[in-house]
Design a protein around this motif. Structure first.
Motif, PDB file in Angstrom:
ATOM      1  N   ALA A  40      -8.587  -3.157  -6.644  1.00  0.00           N
ATOM      2  CA  ALA A  40      -7.566  -2.502  -7.027  1.00  0.00           C
ATOM      3  C   ALA A  40      -7.189  -2.603  -8.620  1.00  0.00           C
ATOM      4  CB  ALA A  40      -6.379  -3.007  -6.190  1.00  0.00           C
ATOM      5  N   ALA A  41      -7.445  -3.762  -9.030  1.00  0.00           N
ATOM      6  CA  ALA A  41      -7.041  -4.025 -10.350  1.00  0.00           C
ATOM      7  C   ALA A  41      -5.653  -4.041 -10.603  1.00  0.00           C
ATOM      8  CB  ALA A  41      -7.950  -3.290 -11.561  1.00  0.00           C
ATOM      9  N   LEU A  42      -5.287  -3.010 -11.446  1.00  0.00           N
ATOM     10  CA  LEU A  42      -3.662  -2.897 -11.610  1.00  0.00           C
ATOM     11  C   LEU A  42      -3.009  -1.773 -10.884  1.00  0.00           C
ATOM     12  CD1 LEU A  42      -4.617  -4.788 -14.083  1.00  0.00           C
ATOM     13  CD2 LEU A  42      -2.701  -4.097 -15.225  1.00  0.00           C
ATOM     14  N   SER A  43      -3.582  -1.333  -9.999  1.00  0.00           N
ATOM     15  CA  SER A  43      -3.385   0.055  -9.408  1.00  0.00           C
ATOM     16  C   SER A  43      -2.626  -0.277  -8.061  1.00  0.00           C
ATOM     17  CB  SER A  43      -4.521   0.695  -8.876  1.00  0.00           C
ATOM     18  OG  SER A  43      -5.381   0.292  -7.784  1.00  0.00           O
ATOM     19  N   ARG A  44      -1.752   0.388  -7.399  1.00  0.00           N
ATOM     20  CA  ARG A  44      -1.102  -0.011  -5.929  1.00  0.00           C
ATOM     21  C   ARG A  44      -1.951   0.538  -4.861  1.00  0.00           C
ATOM     22  NH1 ARG A  44       3.408   5.273  -6.001  1.00  0.00           N
ATOM     23  NH2 ARG A  44       1.821   6.782  -5.228  1.00  0.00           N
ATOM     24  N   LEU A  45      -1.888  -0.188  -3.997  1.00  0.00           N
ATOM     25  CA  LEU A  45      -2.641   0.364  -2.759  1.00  0.00           C
ATOM     26  C   LEU A  45      -1.926   1.852  -1.950  1.00  0.00           C
ATOM     27  CD1 LEU A  45      -2.985  -3.061  -0.852  1.00  0.00           C
ATOM     28  CD2 LEU A  45      -4.595  -2.051  -2.535  1.00  0.00           C
ATOM     29  N   GLU A  74      -5.147   3.299  -4.999  1.00  0.00           N
ATOM     30  CA  GLU A  74      -5.094   4.736  -6.127  1.00  0.00           C
ATOM     31  C   GLU A  74      -5.850   4.397  -7.230  1.00  0.00           C
ATOM     32  OE1 GLU A  74      -1.010   6.051  -5.268  1.00  0.00           O
ATOM     33  OE2 GLU A  74      -1.502   6.996  -3.514  1.00  0.00           O
ATOM     34  N   ARG A  75      -6.974   4.076  -7.388  1.00  0.00           N
ATOM     35  CA  ARG A  75      -7.715   4.111  -8.454  1.00  0.00           C
ATOM     36  C   ARG A  75      -8.644   5.186  -8.747  1.00  0.00           C
ATOM     37  NH1 ARG A  75     -11.543  -1.148 -10.060  1.00  0.00           N
ATOM     38  NH2 ARG A  75     -12.451  -0.230 -11.778  1.00  0.00           N
ATOM     39  N   PHE A  76      -8.864   5.712  -9.824  1.00  0.00           N
ATOM     40  CA  PHE A  76     -10.121   6.493 -10.093  1.00  0.00           C
ATOM     41  C   PHE A  76     -10.739   6.334 -11.389  1.00  0.00           C
ATOM     42  CE2 PHE A  76      -6.568   8.215 -12.472  1.00  0.00           C
ATOM     43  CZ  PHE A  76      -6.891   8.656 -13.809  1.00  0.00           C
ATOM     44  N   GLU A  77     -11.961   6.855 -11.314  1.00  0.00           N
ATOM     45  CA  GLU A  77     -13.103   6.541 -12.794  1.00  0.00           C
ATOM     46  C   GLU A  77     -13.189   8.029 -12.790  1.00  0.00           C
ATOM     47  OE1 GLU A  77     -15.784   3.662 -12.641  1.00  0.00           O
ATOM     48  OE2 GLU A  77     -14.344   2.212 -13.094  1.00  0.00           O
ATOM     49  N   SER A 107      -2.686   4.783  -9.847  1.00  0.00           N
ATOM     50  CA  SER A 107      -1.182   4.942  -9.687  1.00  0.00           C
ATOM     51  C   SER A 107      -0.908   3.573  -9.980  1.00  0.00           C
ATOM     52  CB  SER A 107      -1.010   5.344  -8.316  1.00  0.00           C
ATOM     53  OG  SER A 107      -1.383   6.803  -8.208  1.00  0.00           O
ATOM     54  N   GLU A 108       0.026   3.310 -10.889  1.00  0.00           N
ATOM     55  CA  GLU A 108       0.446   1.835 -11.507  1.00  0.00           C
ATOM     56  C   GLU A 108       1.288   1.240 -10.413  1.00  0.00           C
ATOM     57  OE1 GLU A 108      -1.155   0.964 -14.136  1.00  0.00           O
ATOM     58  OE2 GLU A 108      -1.735   2.800 -15.056  1.00  0.00           O
ATOM     59  N   LEU A 109       0.659  -0.259 -10.373  1.00  0.00           N
ATOM     60  CA  LEU A 109       1.400  -1.469  -9.521  1.00  0.00           C
ATOM     61  C   LEU A 109       2.553  -1.671 -10.397  1.00  0.00           C
ATOM     62  CD1 LEU A 109       1.114  -3.042  -7.181  1.00  0.00           C
ATOM     63  CD2 LEU A 109      -0.037  -4.627  -8.459  1.00  0.00           C
ATOM     64  N   THR A 110       3.685  -1.666  -9.440  1.00  0.00           N
ATOM     65  CA  THR A 110       4.922  -2.191 -10.182  1.00  0.00           C
ATOM     66  C   THR A 110       5.693  -3.375  -9.321  1.00  0.00           C
ATOM     67  OG1 THR A 110       6.093  -0.610  -8.548  1.00  0.00           O
ATOM     68  CG2 THR A 110       5.546  -0.023 -10.962  1.00  0.00           C
ATOM     69  N   ASP A 111       4.792  -4.230  -8.504  1.00  0.00           N
ATOM     70  CA  ASP A 111       5.325  -4.957  -7.716  1.00  0.00           C
ATOM     71  C   ASP A 111       4.929  -6.536  -8.654  1.00  0.00           C
ATOM     72  OD1 ASP A 111       5.259  -7.419  -6.007  1.00  0.00           O
ATOM     73  OD2 ASP A 111       5.111  -6.227  -4.322  1.00  0.00           O
ATOM     74  N   ALA A 112       5.698  -7.057  -9.185  1.00  0.00           N
ATOM     75  CA  ALA A 112       5.415  -8.074  -9.916  1.00  0.00           C
ATOM     76  C   ALA A 112       4.794  -9.109  -9.244  1.00  0.00           C
ATOM     77  CB  ALA A 112       6.849  -8.543 -10.819  1.00  0.00           C
ATOM     78  N   ALA A 113       5.411  -9.682  -8.214  1.00  0.00           N
ATOM     79  CA  ALA A 113       4.843 -10.576  -7.422  1.00  0.00           C
ATOM     80  C   ALA A 113       3.479 -10.457  -6.928  1.00  0.00           C
ATOM     81  CB  ALA A 113       5.372 -10.957  -5.962  1.00  0.00           C
TER      82      ALA A 113
END
Length: 337
Positions: free
Chosen positions: A229-234, A243-246, A259-265
């Motif tokens: 997932a890297a820095l993407s959200r599930l 929700e990652r793409f190349e 789709s960017e992850l916004t959950d800091a934890a």
């Protein structure tokens, strides 16, 4: 290849990016190249560039950034709704026909959307660049036509592995042992039992899947396995995928987005995992960017992407190597003496 013509093509391409995104109400921003906490990707090393106080004192560690991602997400958290940057970025050790240690990224983010929205922005941007450089959207790559007008193909990682390699990624459920067994069953070469899920995925991906992508028209490879997932959200409703793409076109990987992850934890947990992986790989372990993590709870839902502009220019002018689209490629001074 005429260096002056390539330089003019680059200028037209970058002007097209600015003109198109400005019309879409994106603001162009600049963020620092020197950062106290570089990105944590396990297989990317940053150039260390310590700050030495002029009047004396201990040097402070700084690095040249490999991406402006952390800083630009802090701007999203401050209320910037649509932003882009033509960023010079630096990655140590990367020299090949498609890699230069210093290169240019188009990094852009749009608030209140997800990866689908930013994919639409990106494909329209690519088409605008093609028209600016070539006068149209149909080019030739290796003697085969490639149409750069939207919409681009969308293919899930599950579909790609199932149809190209005969491997059911969903059944592997992000587990390295299951993926290893599936690859062995298909007669696909794998290394030792210590390989991670990512290692196994990319070995087969690079050999079997990637060469089939982006032929005829560009391909978005979407919905990656959750461990990647890297820095993407599930994906809501299906946590097995992210929700990652190349983006692939004419045999080249051009872009990576989320789709960017916004959950800091959750983001902190992932970054700490990557710190551990970097340590196991014998790579430098970078400090966490606490300002970035503190900003995440204020960041709206967003889609973001990084597009390699040098590689896109290679595609548009028919270059065989990245050196042909750079006025001063690093291999000029990094070649063995």
């Amino acid at each position: 290849m005429d260096r002056r013509e390539v330089a003019r093509a680059r200028a037209r391409m970058q002007a097209a990016v600015r003109e198109f995104l400005t019309r879409r109400e994106f603001d162009e921003v600049e963020t620092p190249c020197l950062v106290p906490e570089p990105a944590m990707e396990p297989h990317i090393d940053a150039f260390r560039a310590p700050f030495v106080p002029e009047g004396g004192g201990a040097a402070r560690p700084l690095w040249l950034h490999s991406s402006p991602e952390y800083a630009m997400k802090r701007l999203l958290a401050e209320g910037f709704p649509r932003i882009f940057q033509l960023a010079r970025v630096f990655r140590n050790g990367e020299v090949s026909d498609t890699h230069n240690p210093e290169f240019t990224l188009l990094e852009m983010y749009r608030a209140h959307t997800d990866y689908r929205g930013i994919m639409e922005d990106l494909e329209e941007t690519v088409a605008a660049c093609a028209r600016a450089v070539t006068g149209g959207t149909r080019i030739s790559v290796g003697g085969r036509p490639l149409e750069l007008a939207p919409p681009f193909e969308r293919l899930t990682a599950q579909e790609a592995f199932q149809t190209r390699a005969g491997v059911d990624l969903a059944a592997c459920d992000g587990r390295a042992d299951r993926l290893r067994a599936a690859l062995r069953e298909r007669g696909l070469g794998v290394a030792g039992d210590g390989d991670s899920f990512d290692d196994l995925y990319f070995r087969v991906f690079l050999e079997v899947v990637e060469p089939t992508l982006g032929l005829g028209r560009p391909t978005y490879l979407v919905d990656w396995p959750a461990p990647m997932a890297a820095l993407s959200r599930l994906k809501p409703g299906d946590p097995r995928v992210a929700e990652r793409f190349e983006l692939y076109a004419g045999g080249l990987e051009l872009a990576n987005g989320f789709s960017e992850l916004t959950d800091a934890a959750e983001q902190r947990r992932r970054l700490m995992e990557e710190q551990g992986l970097r340590a196991r790989l014998g790579r430098p372990v970078y400090p966490l960017d606490e300002r970035f993590l503190a900003a995440l709870p204020r960041m709206p839902e967003a889609g973001g992407v990084a597009l390699g502009l040098d590689r896109l220019l290679m595609l548009l002018v028919g270059a065989r190597t990245i050196d042909e689209v750079l006025l001063f490629p690093a291999r000029e001074f990094l070649a063995p003496r």
